[in-house]
Write an enzyme that holds these catalytic residues in place. Structure first.
Site, mmCIF file in Angstrom:
data_model
loop_
_atom_site.group_PDB
_atom_site.id
_atom_site.type_symbol
_atom_site.label_atom_id
_atom_site.label_comp_id
_atom_site.label_asym_id
_atom_site.label_seq_id
_atom_site.Cartn_x
_atom_site.Cartn_y
_atom_site.Cartn_z
ATOM 1 N N ASP A 91 0.816 -1.213 0.000
ATOM 2 C CA ASP A 91 0.000 0.000 0.000
ATOM 3 C C ASP A 91 0.853 1.267 0.000
ATOM 4 O O ASP A 91 0.457 2.290 -0.568
ATOM 5 C CB ASP A 91 -0.946 -0.009 1.203
ATOM 6 C CG ASP A 91 -2.133 -0.943 1.000
ATOM 7 O OD1 ASP A 91 -2.495 -1.200 -0.166
ATOM 8 O OD2 ASP A 91 -2.699 -1.418 2.002
ATOM 9 N N GLY A 92 2.027 1.222 0.630
ATOM 10 C CA GLY A 92 2.911 2.385 0.602
ATOM 11 C C GLY A 92 3.374 2.713 -0.804
ATOM 12 O O GLY A 92 3.421 3.880 -1.206
#
Length: 290
Positions: A81-82
């Site tokens: 997700d980063g």
């Protein structure tokens, strides 16, 4: 490809099979193992040109960057997700949607599991995907302006020190609240730090932001969902502690006592590409309800 979730003006390019795809990978190349080679194989079979920035070319030992990322039809992310957040921010305003293959832990923003890379990307390259248009935040402090894809946080700049934050919505003051901080999140960010602090989950398609306090010293501090057109103002009323401003996990500014931060829903929308069956409810059930 179809576009969904309610922006007033379409931002994504018209439906088409993918001819050129930008590649964004996890900051540590070893995190994705042989995934890049797998992507390259799928791209060759689909006759898709892969575009690598200078940063990506250096990371993976490629000869050189080979084109303009913003000219791509789509961006493919190999990461968690980063990495997805980094890619969504990079392609704001370019009409390039971003699709993710999850090589992280939760992978809420990614629609393709790592084990299904080949099958999933073959479908995407053939044009079998949808684009969800998600709101972003504009964040203003005395020394700058930033755009947040997920969230903006105002919190004590000194670890372990409580701060007092006065807040107002749409020009009306609500209260002055002792707390560790305040989170303002978009729908895409509502399942991150906001969720961890008991804030409301905003389904994709809702044009609003969630305001949630971090460890409020009160029995009455409750989250609030704020629609577009209502600005959130946060003043630092702590006499001896600065307030740090954190945008999508990056500390960008500090606000002195008496200073303020303004947060509103901005005009930009992040473009999240997804396989049709990878709906918000399916992701939510898989990540949090199972």
């Amino acid at each position: 490809m179809t576009s969904t979730a309610g922006s007033t003006t379409p931002s994504a390019r018209p439906p088409q099979a993918v001819a050129r795809a930008a590649v964004i990978t996890h900051g540590k190349a070893g995190q994705i193992g042989p995934a890049l080679a797998r992507l390259q194989s799928v791209a060759r079979e689909a006759n898709v040109e892969l575009i690598f920035s200078a940063e990506e070319a250096e990371k993976h030992g490629l000869v050189a960057a080979n084109g303009d990322e913003t000219a791509a039809d789509l961006a493919v992310v190999l990461g968690g997700d980063g990495t997805m957040l980094r890619a969504l921010a990079r392609f704001l305003g370019t009409a390039v949607p971003v699709v993710g293959v999850n090589f992280g832990r939760v992978g809420f923003l990614s629609s393709i599991p790592r084990t299904e890379l080949e099958a999933g990307l073959a479908r995407v390259f053939a044009g079998e995907y949808e684009v969800v248009e998600l709101p972003t935040l504009e964040v203003e402090a005395a020394d700058g302006r930033w755009v947040a894809v997920n969230d903006a946080v105002a919190a004590g700049a000194v670890l372990g020190r409580m701060v007092e934050l006065e807040w107002a919505v749409g020009g009306e003051v609500l209260a002055s609240q002792p707390c560790d901080g305040l989170i303002c999140s978009t729908p895409s960010g509502s399942t991150a730090y906001n969720l961890s602090n008991g804030g409301p989950v905003l389904m994709w398609g809702i044009d609003a932001m969630a305001v949630t306090f971090v460890a409020p010293h009160s029995l009455h501090a409750r989250p609030l969902v704020v629609p577009r057109g209502r600005d959130l103002l946060v003043w630092n009323r702590t006499p001896d502690v600065d307030v740090a401003v954190v945008v999508d996990g990056h500390r960008v500014s500090e606000t002195e006592p008496g200073g303020r931060v303004l947060i509103r829903l901005g005009p930009d929308r992040s473009l999240l590409a997804t396989l049709p069956e990878a709906t918000f409810v399916r992701r939510y059930r898989h990540a949090f309800a199972s």
